[in-house]
Write a protein that holds these residues in place. Structure first.
Motif, short mmCIF file in Angstrom:
data_model
loop_
_atom_site.label_atom_id
_atom_site.label_comp_id
_atom_site.label_asym_id
_atom_site.label_seq_id
_atom_site.Cartn_x
_atom_site.Cartn_y
_atom_site.Cartn_z
N LEU A 9 7.76 9.84 11.80
CA LEU A 9 6.32 9.79 11.99
C LEU A 9 5.57 9.83 10.66
N PHE A 10 6.03 10.69 9.75
CA PHE A 10 5.35 10.79 8.45
C PHE A 10 5.47 9.48 7.67
N LEU A 11 6.67 8.92 7.61
CA LEU A 11 6.88 7.70 6.84
C LEU A 11 6.09 6.53 7.42
N VAL A 12 6.11 6.38 8.73
CA VAL A 12 5.37 5.29 9.37
C VAL A 12 3.86 5.48 9.17
N SER A 13 3.39 6.72 9.25
CA SER A 13 1.96 6.98 9.05
C SER A 13 1.53 6.62 7.63
N VAL A 14 2.34 6.98 6.64
CA VAL A 14 2.01 6.65 5.25
C VAL A 14 1.96 5.14 5.06
N ILE A 15 2.91 4.43 5.64
CA ILE A 15 2.94 2.97 5.49
C ILE A 15 1.72 2.34 6.14
N ILE A 16 1.39 2.75 7.36
CA ILE A 16 0.25 2.17 8.07
C ILE A 16 -1.06 2.48 7.35
N LEU A 17 -1.23 3.72 6.91
CA LEU A 17 -2.46 4.09 6.21
C LEU A 17 -2.59 3.36 4.88
N THR A 18 -1.47 3.18 4.19
CA THR A 18 -1.50 2.47 2.91
C THR A 18 -1.91 1.02 3.10
N ASN A 280 0.07 8.25 -3.44
CA ASN A 280 -1.11 7.90 -4.24
C ASN A 280 -1.73 6.58 -3.76
N SER A 281 -0.90 5.64 -3.35
CA SER A 281 -1.41 4.36 -2.84
C SER A 281 -2.14 4.54 -1.53
N THR A 282 -1.85 5.61 -0.81
CA THR A 282 -2.58 5.92 0.42
C THR A 282 -3.91 6.60 0.12
N LEU A 283 -3.95 7.39 -0.96
CA LEU A 283 -5.15 8.15 -1.29
C LEU A 283 -6.27 7.30 -1.87
#
Length: 361
Positions: A9-18, A280-283
């Motif tokens: 869930l964490f990895l998929v969330s980071v990818i989608i948000l990025t 960082n790419s998500t932020l």
């Protein structure tokens, strides 16, 4: 099992948000006229680098994490994946350096900024950044500069050999070149950026002191201009701060591992500092609207969606039609009133003529 689900869930969330956040940055700058400024060309370049990271690198990194470090795609794709990772990270660093230089020119010499920072020079700077990042990333890996024996890594690795002991898809860290790369592409640009922003804040403080000594009428106009520049500086300083927090642990770990003679396999610490850097790419797309009102407005217009805009257009269209109908009714009423007046005049005219003293009998 629960830990695996949480990791997934964490990895998929980071990818989608990025991906979603950086697409939003590109659309906001492209569709909002308020954001059509030279400085935002570098912002778009940074967003494109983060977007490509989310599309090309993060899914593969997540696959490796969920497979406990095993790379299922062979050595050739492993080298391409490593090169893309290095290229996009280097591009982000150099773009942030270019942004800090542009901010310094905008603050220190606002009157001559347009003459110094032209669209042609900005385009040349962006092309140079991407070309240098491409060369720094692909040449060392594919020419073997990063390995102890200067041979290209993973040449004998074919698809299906991921179960063989000692096979890990990672940038080999047991070479002095890795230390040169870490200092040249991260620490040196980081020091330059920090020094640049220190100069920016000193110049800004001096300008505020000078403005307070001027006449009130000039101070109001000058304060508005400088306030806009200072807000942009604070925004990009926040982006730089987030970059330092996210990537400094990884490059410190990277440098320490490069000093050792043997390349260690990926472990939990490596995964944590690596994904902290990716975060960082998500932020970045979150930091822009947090510190910049123009980005907040552009995001709001985009997130309202086409249905809201269509509803507004429909409302305007209905109002226009009603106004047109009312105008037609008013014109008909005025025409009827005019006809009524003419009829009354025609009726009253014979009576007037009949009672006229000049009428012969």
């Amino acid at each position: 099992m629960m830990l695996t689900v949480l990791r997934w869930l964490f990895l998929v969330s980071v990818i989608i948000l990025t991906i979603g956040g950086n697409v939003l940055v590109c659309l906001a700058v492209g569709l909002s006229r308020r954001l059509w400024r030279i400085a935002n060309c570098f912002v778009v370049s940074l967003a494109v680098a983060d977007l490509l990271l989310g599309l090309l690198v993060l899914p593969l990194s997540a696959t490796v994490e969920l497979r406990d470090g095993k790379w299922p795609f062979g050595g050739t794709l492993c080298d391409i994946y490593i090169s893309l990772d290095i290229m996009l990270c280097t591009c982000s660093i150099l773009t942030l350096l270019a942004i800090s230089v542009n901010r310094y020119l905008a603050i220190s010499s606002p009157l001559s900024h347009c003459q110094k920072v032209t669209p042609q020079r900005v385009a040349l700077a962006i092309i140079s950044i991407w070309s240098l990042s491409l060369a720094v990333a692909f040449l060392p890996v594919h020419l073997g500069w990063n390995t102890a024996d200067y041979r290209v890594q993973n040449l004998d690795w074919v698809t299906g050999d991921e179960d063989k002991e000692g096979r890990y898809c990672q940038f080999e860290w047991n070479n002095n070149y890795v230390l040169i790369y870490a200092f040249g592409s991260f620490y040196l640009p980081l020091l330059l950026m920090c020094g640049m922003y220190l100069c920016i804040f000193r110049v800004a403080r001096e300008q505020v002191r000078r403005i307070r000594a001027t006449t009130p009428s000039f101070a109001r106009s000058a304060t508005a201009t400088l306030a806009r520049e200072h807000k942009a500086t604070v925004t990009l300083a926040a982006v730089l701060g987030a970059f330092i927090i996210c990537w400094f642990p990884y490059f410190t770990f990277f440098t320490c591992m490069g000093i050792k003679e043997k390349t260690n396999p990926p472990n939990t610490l490596h995964s944590v500092v690596l994904w902290l850097g990716y975060f960082n790419s998500t932020l970045n797309p979150i930091l822009y609207p947090a510190f910049n009102r123009d980005f907040r407005q552009a995001y709001g217009e985009l997130l309202r969606g086409p249905s809201r805009r269509n509803l507004q257009l429909t409302h305007v269209s209905v109002q226009s039609r009603l106004a047109f109908i009312n105008a037609i009714r008013a014109s008909h009423q005025s025409k009827k009133s005019l006809e009524t007046v003419q009829m009354e005049n025609e009726k009253s005219l014979p009576l007037f003529e009949k009672n006229s003293p000049d009428d012969p009998k």
